[in-house]
Design an enzyme around this catalytic site. Structure first.
Site, PDB file in Angstrom:
ATOM      1  N   ASP A   1      -2.921 -11.674  72.894  1.00  0.00           N
ATOM      2  CA  ASP A   1      -1.910 -10.643  72.647  1.00  0.00           C
ATOM      3  C   ASP A   1      -2.494  -9.555  71.751  1.00  0.00           C
ATOM      4  O   ASP A   1      -2.902  -9.834  70.621  1.00  0.00           O
ATOM      5  CB  ASP A   1      -0.702 -11.287  71.973  1.00  0.00           C
TER       6      ASP A   1
ATOM      7  N   CYS B   1       5.231 -12.562  79.210  1.00  0.00           N
ATOM      8  CA  CYS B   1       4.525 -12.684  77.939  1.00  0.00           C
ATOM      9  C   CYS B   1       5.562 -12.980  76.855  1.00  0.00           C
ATOM     10  O   CYS B   1       6.636 -13.503  77.156  1.00  0.00           O
ATOM     11  CB  CYS B   1       3.683 -11.444  77.630  1.00  0.00           C
ATOM     12  N   THR B   2       5.272 -12.626  75.631  1.00  0.00           N
ATOM     13  CA  THR B   2       6.167 -12.977  74.531  1.00  0.00           C
ATOM     14  C   THR B   2       7.314 -11.982  74.379  1.00  0.00           C
ATOM     15  O   THR B   2       8.480 -12.345  74.492  1.00  0.00           O
ATOM     16  CB  THR B   2       5.375 -13.094  73.210  1.00  0.00           C
ATOM     17  N   GLY B   3       6.991 -10.720  74.137  1.00  0.00           N
ATOM     18  CA  GLY B   3       8.030  -9.739  73.862  1.00  0.00           C
ATOM     19  C   GLY B   3       8.278  -8.719  74.952  1.00  0.00           C
ATOM     20  O   GLY B   3       9.182  -7.891  74.840  1.00  0.00           O
ATOM     21  N   ASN B   4       7.466  -8.743  76.002  1.00  0.00           N
ATOM     22  CA  ASN B   4       7.576  -7.795  77.116  1.00  0.00           C
ATOM     23  C   ASN B   4       7.350  -6.355  76.676  1.00  0.00           C
ATOM     24  O   ASN B   4       7.982  -5.433  77.171  1.00  0.00           O
ATOM     25  CB  ASN B   4       8.915  -7.952  77.839  1.00  0.00           C
ATOM     26  N   THR B   5       6.405  -6.188  75.732  1.00  0.00           N
ATOM     27  CA  THR B   5       6.064  -4.833  75.296  1.00  0.00           C
ATOM     28  C   THR B   5       4.574  -4.524  75.437  1.00  0.00           C
ATOM     29  O   THR B   5       4.184  -3.377  75.291  1.00  0.00           O
ATOM     30  CB  THR B   5       6.466  -4.598  73.820  1.00  0.00           C
ATOM     31  N   CYS B   6       3.762  -5.534  75.705  1.00  0.00           N
ATOM     32  CA  CYS B   6       2.303  -5.320  75.775  1.00  0.00           C
ATOM     33  C   CYS B   6       1.698  -5.816  77.085  1.00  0.00           C
ATOM     34  O   CYS B   6       1.483  -5.039  78.016  1.00  0.00           O
ATOM     35  CB  CYS B   6       1.597  -6.014  74.606  1.00  0.00           C
ATOM     36  N   ARG B   7       1.434  -7.114  77.169  1.00  0.00           N
ATOM     37  CA  ARG B   7       0.665  -7.672  78.288  1.00  0.00           C
ATOM     38  C   ARG B   7       1.416  -7.657  79.612  1.00  0.00           C
ATOM     39  O   ARG B   7       0.877  -7.188  80.629  1.00  0.00           O
ATOM     40  CB  ARG B   7       0.226  -9.106  77.954  1.00  0.00           C
TER      41      ARG B   7
END
Length: 144
Positions: free
Chosen positions: A116, A6-12
């Site tokens: 996101d 994903c984008t930041g590797n903190t959610c999805r």
């Protein structure tokens, strides 16, 4: 290896990763599962919303530490499953892996993105987690 991006590797991607790990464990399959972010800051913790969503499913993301996509060891041999078409295009433009699909494309042959939930309320995180779990549950383990 299966790598969720994903984008930041903190959610999805951390959520998808723990769902996949649990599923593989339940099936007795030993396979490395990782998650990373295109713009992941190494060591950043999972978002509170993702931690809460994981807890709802009896999973733990409290010890998650983000990693950047380019720091993943073994990426060239991974099945890379992205959250959006833009993530997929980025991975392909960097020539980081041979097998790169969006998660929707891989399991449903659909061109759809997973929204996101970053910065949203717990309800949005749970909605995202439910969508990810349903998709991960559709992955054909025989193809891995």
């Amino acid at each position: 290896m299966i790598l969720f991006v994903c984008t930041g590797n903190t959610c999805r991607s951390p959520l998808a990763s723990v769902f996949m790990q649990k599923r593989l464990e339940e099936e007795g399959i030993s396979k490395r599962v990782e998650s990373a972010g295109i713009y992941g800051y190494i060591g950043q913790k999972a978002s509170v919303g993702s931690i809460n969503a994981a807890n709802f499913y009896g999973l733990n993301l409290k010890n998650h530490e983000a990693q950047n996509l380019v720091s993943v060891i073994g990426i060239e041999n991974a099945l890379i499953l992205t959250m959006t078409n833009a993530h997929k295009e980025y991975v392909q433009s960097m020539n980081l892996g041979k097998e790169v699909y969006t998660l929707y494309e891989y399991v449903k042959n659909e061109r759809r993105d997973i929204v996101d939930p970053f910065g949203s309320n717990d309800e949005e995180y749970l909605k995202c987690a439910k969508e990810l779990k349903e998709l991960v549950d559709l992955i054909d383990l025989e193809k891995l």
